[in-house]
Motif scaffolding. Structure first.
Motif, PDB file in Angstrom:
ATOM      1  N   ASN A 168      14.034   9.346   6.285  1.00 35.76           N
ATOM      2  CA  ASN A 168      13.333   8.320   5.211  1.00 35.76           C
ATOM      3  C   ASN A 168      14.141   7.476   5.536  1.00 35.76           C
ATOM      4  O   ASN A 168      13.791   5.861   4.306  1.00 35.76           O
ATOM      5  N   ALA A 169      15.000   7.183   5.975  1.00 32.00           N
ATOM      6  CA  ALA A 169      15.987   5.821   5.962  1.00 32.00           C
ATOM      7  C   ALA A 169      15.457   4.642   6.436  1.00 32.00           C
ATOM      8  O   ALA A 169      15.017   3.969   5.429  1.00 32.00           O
ATOM      9  N   ILE A 170      14.400   4.755   7.282  1.00 25.06           N
ATOM     10  CA  ILE A 170      13.399   3.173   7.086  1.00 25.06           C
ATOM     11  C   ILE A 170      12.679   2.646   7.162  1.00 25.06           C
ATOM     12  O   ILE A 170      12.573   1.706   5.916  1.00 25.06           O
ATOM     13  N   PRO A 171      11.656   3.415   6.156  1.00 24.85           N
ATOM     14  CA  PRO A 171      11.081   3.268   4.651  1.00 24.85           C
ATOM     15  C   PRO A 171      11.446   3.063   3.623  1.00 24.85           C
ATOM     16  O   PRO A 171      11.281   2.354   3.009  1.00 24.85           O
ATOM     17  N   LEU A 177       1.064  -1.133   0.210  1.00 25.61           N
ATOM     18  CA  LEU A 177      -0.200   0.021   0.232  1.00 25.61           C
ATOM     19  C   LEU A 177       0.377   1.342  -0.163  1.00 25.61           C
ATOM     20  O   LEU A 177       1.744   1.503   0.246  1.00 25.61           O
ATOM     21  N   PRO A 178       0.780   2.289  -0.363  1.00 28.88           N
ATOM     22  CA  PRO A 178       0.771   3.357  -0.469  1.00 28.88           C
ATOM     23  C   PRO A 178       0.337   4.091   1.275  1.00 28.88           C
ATOM     24  O   PRO A 178       0.266   3.846   1.486  1.00 28.88           O
ATOM     25  N   ALA A 179       2.263   4.714   1.593  1.00 29.77           N
ATOM     26  CA  ALA A 179       2.620   4.799   2.518  1.00 29.77           C
ATOM     27  C   ALA A 179       2.293   6.460   2.930  1.00 29.77           C
ATOM     28  O   ALA A 179       3.525   6.952   2.792  1.00 29.77           O
ATOM     29  N   ALA A 204       5.691   0.616  -3.894  1.00 30.20           N
ATOM     30  CA  ALA A 204       4.517   1.834  -3.330  1.00 30.20           C
ATOM     31  C   ALA A 204       4.969   2.449  -3.552  1.00 30.20           C
ATOM     32  O   ALA A 204       6.346   2.539  -2.606  1.00 30.20           O
ATOM     33  N   PRO A 205       4.669   3.930  -3.460  1.00 35.73           N
ATOM     34  CA  PRO A 205       5.105   4.947  -3.010  1.00 35.73           C
ATOM     35  C   PRO A 205       4.755   5.705  -1.908  1.00 35.73           C
ATOM     36  O   PRO A 205       4.290   5.176  -0.923  1.00 35.73           O
ATOM     37  N   TYR A 206       6.040   6.536  -1.332  1.00 42.27           N
ATOM     38  CA  TYR A 206       5.567   6.392   0.443  1.00 42.27           C
ATOM     39  C   TYR A 206       6.134   8.136   0.646  1.00 42.27           C
ATOM     40  O   TYR A 206       6.988   8.344  -0.258  1.00 42.27           O
ATOM     41  N   SER A 207       5.423   8.439   1.547  1.00 38.27           N
ATOM     42  CA  SER A 207       6.229   9.831   2.114  1.00 38.27           C
ATOM     43  C   SER A 207       6.255  10.045   3.235  1.00 38.27           C
ATOM     44  O   SER A 207       5.897   9.275   4.187  1.00 38.27           O
TER      45      SER A 207
END
Length: 146
Positions: free
Chosen positions: A100-103, A64-66, A114-117
């Motif tokens: 943003n390291a962990i994601p 899923l996008p997150a 999936a994209p994430y922000s």
């Protein structure tokens, strides 16, 4: 402007023994079993990343996008780095201290495209994450907020 959304699933991880599943049916505890991730990658993951990966795996939410919301990122790494300012700093430790390291690492080790922000906010963190997620709902039927 009014935002309307539905929460389909909720998960809460705690190491506090005072919480129990009868009070919180969405509660998860203990050590996350991330045997589905290669040993080399597992070694680099901090506990919070292992918990996130396990929950994604168990709840079938990995693709899923997150929206990842954090107030202090991986604060333990950051504190260690600050204490080492007058010594040689480890590039690997520094790279794991950013928000943003962990994601980013999880998307690589779980092959998640999936994209994430990432939201970093000292005030209104949850509100900011939910607004970001609602914006993502314009393009995706479901969005995960961590």
């Amino acid at each position: 402007m009014q935002l309307t959304f539905t929460i389909d699933q909720l998960a809460f991880w705690s190491s506090n023994p005072a919480f129990n599943e009868s009070d919180f049916p969405f509660l998860f505890q203990g050590e996350p079993d991330v045997g589905f991730i290669s040993p080399m990658a597992r070694r680099r993951l901090p506990k919070v990343a292992k918990i996130m990966a396990w929950l994604d795996h168990e709840l079938d939410a990995g693709q899923l996008p997150a929206v990842y919301a954090t107030k202090y990122a991986e604060i333990s790494n950051t504190i260690q780095l600050v204490r080492q300012f007058d010594h040689d700093l480890s590039p690997a430790k520094f790279s794991m201290s950013v928000n943003n390291a962990i994601p980013g690492l999880l998307s690589v080790v779980t092959n998640n495209e999936a994209p994430y922000s990432v939201i970093d906010s000292m005030e209104g963190l949850l509100e900011s994450a939910l607004v970001e997620a609602c914006g993502s709902l314009q393009d995706h039927p479901k969005v995960k907020v961590v």
